[in-house]
Each structure stands twice: as C-alpha cells, then as structure tokens.
Enzyme design. Sequence first.
Site, PDB file in Angstrom:
ATOM      1  N   GLY A   1     -27.225  81.227  -5.032  1.00 49.12           N
ATOM      2  CA  GLY A   1     -26.573  79.988  -4.607  1.00 49.12           C
ATOM      3  C   GLY A   1     -26.641  78.954  -5.705  1.00 49.12           C
ATOM      4  O   GLY A   1     -27.486  79.050  -6.605  1.00 49.12           O
TER       5      GLY A   1
ATOM      6  N   ASP B   1     -36.308  67.023   2.669  1.00 49.25           N
ATOM      7  CA  ASP B   1     -37.050  67.343   1.442  1.00 49.25           C
ATOM      8  C   ASP B   1     -36.946  68.812   1.054  1.00 49.25           C
ATOM      9  O   ASP B   1     -37.864  69.374   0.487  1.00 49.25           O
ATOM     10  CB  ASP B   1     -38.517  66.955   1.631  1.00 49.25           C
ATOM     11  CG  ASP B   1     -39.064  67.580   2.903  1.00 49.25           C
ATOM     12  OD1 ASP B   1     -38.313  68.335   3.563  1.00 49.25           O
ATOM     13  OD2 ASP B   1     -40.222  67.322   3.251  1.00 49.25           O
TER      14      ASP B   1
ATOM     15  N   GLU C   1     -32.378  88.085 -13.064  1.00 54.67           N
ATOM     16  CA  GLU C   1     -32.360  89.449 -12.555  1.00 54.67           C
ATOM     17  C   GLU C   1     -31.698  89.408 -11.176  1.00 54.67           C
ATOM     18  O   GLU C   1     -31.770  88.390 -10.469  1.00 54.67           O
ATOM     19  CB  GLU C   1     -33.817  89.916 -12.407  1.00 54.67           C
ATOM     20  CG  GLU C   1     -34.004  91.411 -12.511  1.00 54.67           C
ATOM     21  CD  GLU C   1     -35.470  91.798 -12.281  1.00 54.67           C
ATOM     22  OE1 GLU C   1     -36.362  91.009 -12.671  1.00 54.67           O
ATOM     23  OE2 GLU C   1     -35.701  92.859 -11.690  1.00 54.67           O
TER      24      GLU C   1
END
Lengths: 235, 235
Positions: free
Chosen positions: A46, A84, A116
């Site tokens: 992501g 957070d 990786e």
Amino acid sequence: MKNFDSYFKSAFTVDNVIFGFDEGDLKILLIKRKENPYAGYWALPGYFVQPDEDLDTAAIRVLKQLAGIENVYLEQVKTFGTVDRHPFGRVITVAYFSLVKIADFSPFPDNDVAEEVRWFSLSNIDNLAFDHEKMIKECFMRLKKQVSAQPFGFELLPQKFTLTELQHLYEAILEKPLDKRNFRKKILSTNLLIDTTETQEGVAHRPAKLYQFDIVKYNKLLRDGFRFEFQGAKK
Amino acid sequence: MKNFDSYFKSAFTVDNVIFGFDEGDLKILLIKRKENPYAGYWALPGYFVQPDEDLDTAAIRVLKQLAGIENVYLEQVKTFGTVDRHPFGRVITVAYFSLVKIADFSPFPDNDVAEEVRWFSLSNIDNLAFDHEKMIKECFMRLKKQVSAQPFGFELLPQKFTLTELQHLYEAILEKPLDKRNFRKKILSTNLLIDTTETQEGVAHRPAKLYQFDIVKYNKLLRDGFRFEFQGAKK
DNA sequence: GCAAAAGTGTTCTCGGTACACCCATGC
DNA sequence: GCATGGGTGTACCGAGAACACTTTTGC
C-alpha cells in the site's frame, strides 16, 4: 468566508489485501518495507494516493509498483482512520481486496518502498506494520461472505482445476469440511463448469477430470441478479 | 529521508445516509446547506473530520450537530474519493448509514452549516450537493442486502408496530410485494417478536395486534452466527 | 495387489410458495 | 350492513443433508 485550511493537512493511502491459494492453503501477498515508518517490517502492499489520482486507480497503480501485479479486479472493502495509526501524521487508508491465481504472477518489487515480496500463509502472519493485521481480518471476513453468496473462488485457482481442488479451496475459506458428493452436485448444478476432456497426469491414483470456469455464462447470470448460497452442513 | 509533505494536503469528511420509514415510504434525512460549496442545496448531513478525531466518532458528532440526532448505530458503507468531487481541494468522504424511527427524533440544525433539516421520500430526491445521490444509491443497495440477510428493519419502525406495517416496510425496501401469510409465518417463526397484548385503537376496521422486537434474543442469535433469508416470491 | 484419491445416487426432512375466506371494528 | 384491513391453514415442491461403495491409476 470560513477558513478550511486546517482540514487540508491529512493524507490518505490505499492498502491491498491480495488472496491467493496454493497447496491447500490460503495466502496473502506481503511486502517487506524498505522505507520508514516500519522499515524492515512486513506489510500489505500500500502507499499514498497521489493528489490528482482516484482511489481505485491508486490501488491498481500501487499494486503494480510495489508487487508487480496487474490486471486484477480490486474491490473496496473498508476505510481505516484511527487518529494515531500512522506516525507521520493523520493518514486514513482505504483497504482493497482481490483474489488471484498465484501461478499467474511472479511478484517482484519495482519501487523503492518494497525490498521483497512474498506470499504468506494466512496462519503464519504476525507482527505486521501499522494496523494491517486488523485489515486482513476484515478482508477475510468479506471473502467468507462472498464465497457463500457467489460461486467465487475460481479466481484463486489455475485455469484448469479438479473438483477436489475447488472443494479444498472452499474448505479453506469457509474453515470447515464439506461433503464431497453434495459439493459436486451443487457446483455442477450451476452449469458454470466446463468439462475440458483432459485429466490429471502422473498422479499415483485415478486421475481427476479437469474443469474450466465458464466466465461468460457467469457474467450473464450476475447481470440477471443471480443468487448462490453455500453453507455446507456438518456443524 | 524522503519528503512526504506533498501528501498531507487533503481533507476528509463523513456523510451520513439516514433511513427512516413513514406512511409506507422510505425516507432519507437531508439538510439544506448554508455554507459553500453548494450553499442552498440539499445534501446529506456530513462534514469535515477533525484532525484528532476518529472516523466513527466524527460521523456521530456530525450527525448530532447538523441534524440533532444522536444515539443511533452508524455503519460504514463506502468511501468516495473522486479527484474533483469537492471544489475546495482534494476531499474524500466516508459514507455511513443508519436506520432510525422517524418518530423518535425531531431533527433540528444545531450548527451554522445547516439551515434546515427534513425527511425526503427516496423517490423525491433530486439535485443534491456533491455526489450525494450516488452515495444514497450505494447505501440503499446495502440496506436491501441487509434486510434479506437479517431480520432488520425494526430500527425503522416505532417501538410497537403491527405486522402489516412491518410487511410494508419490507416491501418498500425490497421493492416488491410479499405474500401476507407467508410473511407472517416467516417473521413469527423467528420468535423475535413479542406480542404486547395491546391492539390498535380508533381504526375503521378490525384492530391489529401490536408487537415489539425482542432485541435481547436477537443479539444472542447474532452472536451464534444466525442466518436469516428473505426473498419473497412472486417474481 | 495395494495404496490413494476420483467418482457416483438415494432417501429424508424442512422450508418456501401458492392460494381464499372469515373476523372485528367504525361509521 | 357495508367497507376496510386483520388474521388464519394446507398441500405441494424442491433444495439441502446425510451417508458408503466402486473405479482408476502408479508403484
């Protein structure tokens, strides 16, 4: 006029939960992060969404850049926005999920974020970056639901597969054993499997027939508001 | 280290799609905006999330401030993030949805964003601010799915209701007529309705029994992985 | 011939569906 | 007494579930 500047200080990312299936086991694609925060940790592929980029587009781009995977169908699942969750500031993330055939891809990192890329068994996942474990849990629940509602799962198998392989896949997703005869009866009754007249080779037992999934017919049914229910008994 | 500043320039909002049911009609709560963009337009009650506020919390707060509604269960549905959906900059929004009993609330605007709050019939909705019509469509689909999967909908009715009212609600959501006897049989077979020995009063026909929903039993069933299927025939 | 997985049918039960008439009340 | 919606039962059908043995191959 009111000043809205203070609101325009957050960022958002997309995270992809990619399921694969191999050796009777459900797997998830993870990258090892090269970049802070969480450098050295395993994480979902992501990244930040670009300022001029749609969410869906970003999910596709990020998956390609971080893991070298493209041409898969990504579906939005849920958005995570705890205050957070990211050490650099307020970052909310939109989780996407997909099912792929492991054999169709050789994932490789093509970006300076991932060092990786690897498939991990769902049961072996531990100590991920951010709140990624929570995200995986949510996506797995979604997968379970979908598989009971539609004859999904073909996305996770090679193009030609045996009925037993398909059954093992369902068992892995639903986390319970299924009755062989009932499973076959039900799956075949959808008429969504094409009998390639081929069979397995080189196995030390009676070779199984190989089937293919009839995507064209499937899409037609979906358009007509098709229903499929799979629970399986043996509580 | 890389510079991430350029990513921290976006904002996010929450928008609430609140369904109610009245006079045999599904309704949605809208506010008339006082503030730009889209001042004077009807819109979903939604606003910016504060920098130190969780998404779910924000949805609850915004609903209270803009429409004076509190103590409802909000569920996240989907996130909308098209690049140019907001004229002030990059804003993505998380859609929440809920079902409420219209009679339980007297919505009022308690904030300088909303000038007016009102229930609109689903069929009367038109020309809303932003991409709010699209959001409503998505939430309505979600509602349809949920109502077939769980004996939902009690949230939309007054505490005591007749079986016919409940049936009309289901018909409004599923957008098709249901058979009276089968509907009653099925609903009563869940044992989730408590027969308050009361009846309607002042109606020009045989008065109907009033029922209450057994929330305690319902929650117990949900925990045990309860399933409920409602389709209704008469294609 | 033996191990290992493939393949195959029947019975029972339960839930879904279709369907039509009498009942209680207000006016 | 009539208009209005409330309330009720049954027969049929199909899908899900349980369950055990024969077949084909490699070695």
